[in-house]
Design a protein around this motif. Structure first.
Motif, PDB file in Angstrom:
ATOM      1  N   PRO A 190       0.802  -1.229   0.000  1.00  0.00           N
ATOM      2  CA  PRO A 190       0.000   0.000   0.000  1.00  0.00           C
ATOM      3  C   PRO A 190       0.831   1.274   0.000  1.00  0.00           C
ATOM      4  O   PRO A 190       0.386   2.311  -0.519  1.00  0.00           O
ATOM      5  CB  PRO A 190      -0.820  -0.109   1.287  1.00  0.00           C
ATOM      6  N   ASP A 191       2.034   1.207   0.550  1.00  0.00           N
ATOM      7  CA  ASP A 191       2.886   2.396   0.612  1.00  0.00           C
ATOM      8  C   ASP A 191       3.662   2.648  -0.671  1.00  0.00           C
ATOM      9  O   ASP A 191       4.411   3.625  -0.761  1.00  0.00           O
ATOM     10  CB  ASP A 191       3.881   2.277   1.777  1.00  0.00           C
ATOM     11  N   ASN A 192       3.492   1.779  -1.674  1.00  0.00           N
ATOM     12  CA  ASN A 192       4.220   1.921  -2.932  1.00  0.00           C
ATOM     13  C   ASN A 192       3.232   1.816  -4.090  1.00  0.00           C
ATOM     14  O   ASN A 192       3.166   0.804  -4.782  1.00  0.00           O
ATOM     15  CB  ASN A 192       5.301   0.832  -3.042  1.00  0.00           C
ATOM     16  N   PRO A 193       2.425   2.843  -4.309  1.00  0.00           N
ATOM     17  CA  PRO A 193       1.346   2.772  -5.311  1.00  0.00           C
ATOM     18  C   PRO A 193       1.880   2.766  -6.738  1.00  0.00           C
ATOM     19  O   PRO A 193       3.014   3.203  -6.993  1.00  0.00           O
ATOM     20  CB  PRO A 193       0.541   4.046  -5.033  1.00  0.00           C
ATOM     21  N   PRO A 194       1.095   2.273  -7.690  1.00  0.00           N
ATOM     22  CA  PRO A 194       1.501   2.276  -9.098  1.00  0.00           C
ATOM     23  C   PRO A 194       1.548   3.693  -9.650  1.00  0.00           C
ATOM     24  O   PRO A 194       0.785   4.569  -9.236  1.00  0.00           O
ATOM     25  CB  PRO A 194       0.417   1.448  -9.784  1.00  0.00           C
ATOM     26  N   SER A 195       2.453   3.905 -10.598  1.00  0.00           N
ATOM     27  CA  SER A 195       2.554   5.221 -11.232  1.00  0.00           C
ATOM     28  C   SER A 195       1.387   5.479 -12.170  1.00  0.00           C
ATOM     29  O   SER A 195       1.035   6.626 -12.441  1.00  0.00           O
ATOM     30  CB  SER A 195       3.876   5.326 -12.001  1.00  0.00           C
ATOM     31  N   ASN A 196       0.786   4.398 -12.684  1.00  0.00           N
ATOM     32  CA  ASN A 196      -0.364   4.516 -13.586  1.00  0.00           C
ATOM     33  C   ASN A 196      -1.370   3.424 -13.226  1.00  0.00           C
ATOM     34  O   ASN A 196      -1.360   2.342 -13.811  1.00  0.00           O
ATOM     35  CB  ASN A 196       0.096   4.379 -15.043  1.00  0.00           C
ATOM     36  N   PRO A 197      -2.234   3.681 -12.248  1.00  0.00           N
ATOM     37  CA  PRO A 197      -3.169   2.643 -11.786  1.00  0.00           C
ATOM     38  C   PRO A 197      -4.080   2.118 -12.885  1.00  0.00           C
ATOM     39  O   PRO A 197      -4.392   0.922 -12.927  1.00  0.00           O
ATOM     40  CB  PRO A 197      -3.975   3.360 -10.701  1.00  0.00           C
ATOM     41  N   GLU A 198      -4.521   2.990 -13.792  1.00  0.00           N
ATOM     42  CA  GLU A 198      -5.433   2.563 -14.852  1.00  0.00           C
ATOM     43  C   GLU A 198      -4.745   1.578 -15.795  1.00  0.00           C
ATOM     44  O   GLU A 198      -5.338   0.586 -16.216  1.00  0.00           O
ATOM     45  CB  GLU A 198      -5.936   3.774 -15.631  1.00  0.00           C
ATOM     46  N   LEU A 199      -3.494   1.863 -16.139  1.00  0.00           N
ATOM     47  CA  LEU A 199      -2.746   0.959 -17.014  1.00  0.00           C
ATOM     48  C   LEU A 199      -2.548  -0.391 -16.341  1.00  0.00           C
ATOM     49  O   LEU A 199      -2.746  -1.436 -16.965  1.00  0.00           O
ATOM     50  CB  LEU A 199      -1.388   1.579 -17.355  1.00  0.00           C
ATOM     51  N   LEU A 200      -2.181  -0.380 -15.080  1.00  0.00           N
ATOM     52  CA  LEU A 200      -1.955  -1.629 -14.360  1.00  0.00           C
ATOM     53  C   LEU A 200      -3.237  -2.449 -14.286  1.00  0.00           C
ATOM     54  O   LEU A 200      -3.228  -3.663 -14.521  1.00  0.00           O
ATOM     55  CB  LEU A 200      -1.422  -1.340 -12.962  1.00  0.00           C
ATOM     56  N   ALA A 201      -4.354  -1.798 -13.996  1.00  0.00           N
ATOM     57  CA  ALA A 201      -5.641  -2.486 -13.907  1.00  0.00           C
ATOM     58  C   ALA A 201      -6.021  -3.094 -15.253  1.00  0.00           C
ATOM     59  O   ALA A 201      -6.547  -4.213 -15.323  1.00  0.00           O
ATOM     60  CB  ALA A 201      -6.729  -1.529 -13.422  1.00  0.00           C
ATOM     61  N   TYR A 202      -5.771  -2.357 -16.343  1.00  0.00           N
ATOM     62  CA  TYR A 202      -6.088  -2.861 -17.675  1.00  0.00           C
ATOM     63  C   TYR A 202      -5.265  -4.103 -17.994  1.00  0.00           C
ATOM     64  O   TYR A 202      -5.786  -5.106 -18.517  1.00  0.00           O
ATOM     65  CB  TYR A 202      -5.811  -1.777 -18.719  1.00  0.00           C
ATOM     66  N   LEU A 203      -3.960  -4.064 -17.696  1.00  0.00           N
ATOM     67  CA  LEU A 203      -3.090  -5.206 -17.982  1.00  0.00           C
ATOM     68  C   LEU A 203      -3.463  -6.418 -17.128  1.00  0.00           C
ATOM     69  O   LEU A 203      -3.415  -7.552 -17.600  1.00  0.00           O
ATOM     70  CB  LEU A 203      -1.633  -4.814 -17.761  1.00  0.00           C
ATOM     71  N   GLU A 204      -3.833  -6.170 -15.900  1.00  0.00           N
ATOM     72  CA  GLU A 204      -4.291  -7.263 -15.032  1.00  0.00           C
ATOM     73  C   GLU A 204      -5.505  -7.952 -15.654  1.00  0.00           C
ATOM     74  O   GLU A 204      -5.590  -9.181 -15.699  1.00  0.00           O
ATOM     75  CB  GLU A 204      -4.678  -6.726 -13.659  1.00  0.00           C
ATOM     76  N   GLN A 205      -6.441  -7.162 -16.138  1.00  0.00           N
ATOM     77  CA  GLN A 205      -7.658  -7.711 -16.734  1.00  0.00           C
ATOM     78  C   GLN A 205      -7.338  -8.486 -18.003  1.00  0.00           C
ATOM     79  O   GLN A 205      -7.921  -9.540 -18.283  1.00  0.00           O
ATOM     80  CB  GLN A 205      -8.643  -6.587 -17.046  1.00  0.00           C
TER      81      GLN A 205
END
Length: 208
Positions: A190-205
């Motif tokens: 939690p203390d090290n968030p992604p620089s681009n949360p939307e991109l990470l979420a898309y790739l996860e999906q």
């Protein structure tokens, strides 16, 4: 590097086992083995380090204690450093690996990785296994004869698991671009968030 494929100190897989492990990984990639199946085979396989290459995942550890195994599994497949975890969280996950056993054979440097039934047969082991808890805090429902590693692997690769796909795509991004969307790639917390949360979420999906 992530899977510790090397024959020399401090791993000491021995050349024959390291070669078998290396060839299995390369063949899995060439055959396009799904990553969830790849991870499950590494976590649940039993047998000779020379004849069942996947078991070298467990032999490539400097310590065979359940807590040490859990630490490596969390780092490899979840991208998490357990030194930042509460003690009880690591202890709960460690129980899934409390029955991993190692047995030598008559062949030079051969070793069998197995579900240790002697460990499973003790009353203390049965009571301890009742404390097995997944990293998300959910208690495990394990039957006496069940290999706890299988229960953990099924939890890990489930589509709803928040760590497995995230860790995989973040590592691939790191290998391709030199920096993870979460950086460092083995410090997902939690203390090290992604620089681009939307991109990470898309790739996860996309991966799931």
């Amino acid at each position: 590097d992530v899977l510790r494929v090397k024959a020399e100190f401090p791993i000491n897989l021995w050349p024959q086992a390291a070669q078998a492990y290396h060839h299995w990984i390369r063949k899995a990639i060439a055959d396009n083995l799904p990553y969830d199946q790849f991870a499950r085979e590494l976590l649940t396989s039993s047998g000779s380090n020379f004849r069942v290459p996947q078991v070298n995942f467990y032999r490539a550890l400097q310590s065979h204690q359940p807590e040490s195994i859990a630490q490596v599994v969390a780092l490899t497949f979840m991208g998490e450093r357990t030194e930042n975890w509460p003690t009880e969280r690591l202890a709960g996950m460690s129980q899934f690996f409390s029955r991993v056993g190692y047995k030598p054979t008559g062949e030079w440097k051969e070793e069998i990785v197995l579900l240790d039934l002697d460990k499973a047969a003790t009353e203390a082991a049965a009571k301890t296994l009742q404390t097995a808890t997944f990293p998300d805090g959910a208690p495990a429902q394990l039957s006496p004869g069940q290999d706890p590693r299988e229960a953990f692997a099924d939890w890990l690769i489930a589509p709803k698991n928040p760590w497995f796909a995230r860790n995989a795509v973040n590592r691939v991004w790191f290998w391709l671009f030199g920096r993870g969307i979460i950086h460092e790639p083995d410090d997902i917390c939690p203390d090290n968030p992604p620089s681009n949360p939307e991109l990470l979420a898309y790739l996860e999906q996309e991966l799931t």
